[in-house]
Design an enzyme around this catalytic site. Structure first.
Site, PDB file in Angstrom:
ATOM      1  N   GLU A   1       0.842  -1.206   0.000  1.00 49.20           N
ATOM      2  CA  GLU A   1       0.000   0.000   0.000  1.00 49.20           C
ATOM      3  C   GLU A   1       0.873   1.250   0.000  1.00 49.20           C
ATOM      4  OE1 GLU A   1      -2.592   1.660  -0.269  1.00 49.20           O
ATOM      5  OE2 GLU A   1      -4.364   0.427   0.047  1.00 49.20           O
TER       6      GLU A   1
ATOM      7  N   ARG B   1      -8.603   1.794  12.577  1.00 42.65           N
ATOM      8  CA  ARG B   1      -7.202   2.120  12.320  1.00 42.65           C
ATOM      9  C   ARG B   1      -7.116   3.117  11.186  1.00 42.65           C
ATOM     10  NH1 ARG B   1      -5.599   0.163   7.491  1.00 42.65           N
ATOM     11  NH2 ARG B   1      -6.280  -1.881   6.765  1.00 42.65           N
TER      12      ARG B   1
ATOM     13  N   ASN C   1      -5.898   4.392   7.601  1.00 41.99           N
ATOM     14  CA  ASN C   1      -5.685   3.714   6.331  1.00 41.99           C
ATOM     15  C   ASN C   1      -4.831   4.617   5.446  1.00 41.99           C
ATOM     16  OD1 ASN C   1      -6.045   1.343   4.758  1.00 41.99           O
ATOM     17  ND2 ASN C   1      -7.587   2.387   3.528  1.00 41.99           N
TER      18      ASN C   1
ATOM     19  N   ASN D   1      -9.809   6.057   1.650  1.00 38.13           N
ATOM     20  CA  ASN D   1      -8.813   5.548   0.716  1.00 38.13           C
ATOM     21  C   ASN D   1      -8.265   6.634  -0.187  1.00 38.13           C
ATOM     22  OD1 ASN D   1      -7.359   3.132   0.316  1.00 38.13           O
ATOM     23  ND2 ASN D   1      -9.258   1.962   0.331  1.00 38.13           N
TER      24      ASN D   1
ATOM     25  N   ASP E   1      -9.785   1.818  -4.669  1.00 39.82           N
ATOM     26  CA  ASP E   1      -8.830   1.839  -3.555  1.00 39.82           C
ATOM     27  C   ASP E   1      -7.959   3.094  -3.670  1.00 39.82           C
ATOM     28  OD1 ASP E   1      -6.904   1.155  -1.566  1.00 39.82           O
ATOM     29  OD2 ASP E   1      -7.291  -0.977  -1.874  1.00 39.82           O
TER      30      ASP E   1
END
Length: 306
Positions: A20, A112, A114, A163, A217
């Site tokens: 990521e 959490r 991201n 995202n 995403d």
């Protein structure tokens, strides 16, 4: 939709179980990215064609990595709900947290951080998501901005999975993806203040595949103002004109869980694509890819000002 002769190649030894947050650093001619669920931070050195990887001591997550302005061995990393400063020389196998920059949603222990990025002025933008149960049907996250000396400022609440983030200074737009809504939003963006307003849906992935929606995403933008949207279950990066919502190109990647994209390389004309290997995907899931021949250029990552 015009097809063109682009080339997709694996970056050598670039595996991350949940790759990521690709970020191109011009000064070091390196691509930084994370292995999210193992608190791994990685640096692909372009000249050496080699990946260096480190584990952050005592942490479970590393959801993004942002180089810090004027501090070559300091990085802001998302660890749980904290954005921390990590000391790393870019080579060693271990990195250490030196302090916490700020924390969000401290009472929501099952959330959490991201995705997060810096805007063109070096401010932080990023958000949270639920990290237990069915993450695709919960809206407990928030989107924040933060700048040096201040507190996190909530831009949007009831976010599913915070995202993709991208800015187009020329168009005065900030683009944002909440994966669970299957949409890309465009906000009006004021570069001098960092304020964003008037969100509008500019790309709806439900319309492409109504029978089983694509999960958008990560995202980036090129110098012509087109956006590139990674699809987590679609094996595809869509190049889209944000003014019309028209798909200009479908970039096919040889694995399905595409997590994020960033332009890099010496001429900023290589599209780096991170992927994941969740739920036992066949190889080459989890590989980072480079796409050349797109005839497009993007912007380098911006260091975080702290």
């Amino acid at each position: 939709m015009t097809q063109m002769s682009y080339k997709v190649e694996a970056v050598p030894d670039s595996y991350a179980a949940l790759g990521e947050g690709p970020h191109w650093d011009v000064d070091r001619q390196s691509l930084y990215y994370v292995d999210l669920e193992s608190a791994g931070i990685n640096r692909y050195d372009f000249k050496q064609n080699k990946v260096y990887r480190a584990k952050i001591e005592g942490e479970i997550f590393a959801s993004f990595i942002l180089p810090v302005e004027n501090k070559p061995q300091e990085f802001a990393v998302g660890c749980g709900l904290r954005t921390v400063i990590v000391q790393w020389d870019g080579v060693s196998a271990v990195a250490k947290v030196t302090r916490t920059l700020f924390e969000v949603q401290p009472d929501l222990k099952e959330n959490r951080l991201n995705d997060a990025k810096t805007d063109p002025n070096g401010r932080f933008y990023g958000g949270t998501m639920a990290d237990s149960g069915d993450i695709f049907t919960q809206w407990k996250g928030e989107l924040y901005s933060w700048q040096a000396g201040g507190q996190p400022n909530a831009i949007r609440s009831k976010v599913g999975i915070s995202n993709g983030l991208a800015w187009d200074v020329k168009a005065k737009k900030f683009y944002f993806i909440d994966t669970n809504n299957h949409e890309v939003l465009a906000y009006d963006y004021n570069q001098s203040t960092g304020a964003v307003s008037n969100p509008k849906v500019i790309f709806d992935l439900r319309k492409i595949r109504p029978e089983g929606p694509l999960f958008p995403d990560g995202m980036t933008v090129d110098t012509d103002g087109n956006i590139y949207v990674a699809t987590f279950n679609g094996g595809t990066v869509f190049k889209v004109n944000p003014s019309t919502g028209k798909i200009l190109l479908e970039i096919k990647i040889p694995t399905t869980q595409i997590t994020s994209v960033a332009f890099g390389g010496p001429n900023l004309d290589i599209l780096y694509v991170t992927t994941a290997n969740k739920f036992d995907q066949p190889k080459p899931a989890g590989t980072t890819f480079q796409v050349t021949g797109l005839n497009a250029k993007g912007y380098a990552g911006v260091n975080l000002k702290i």
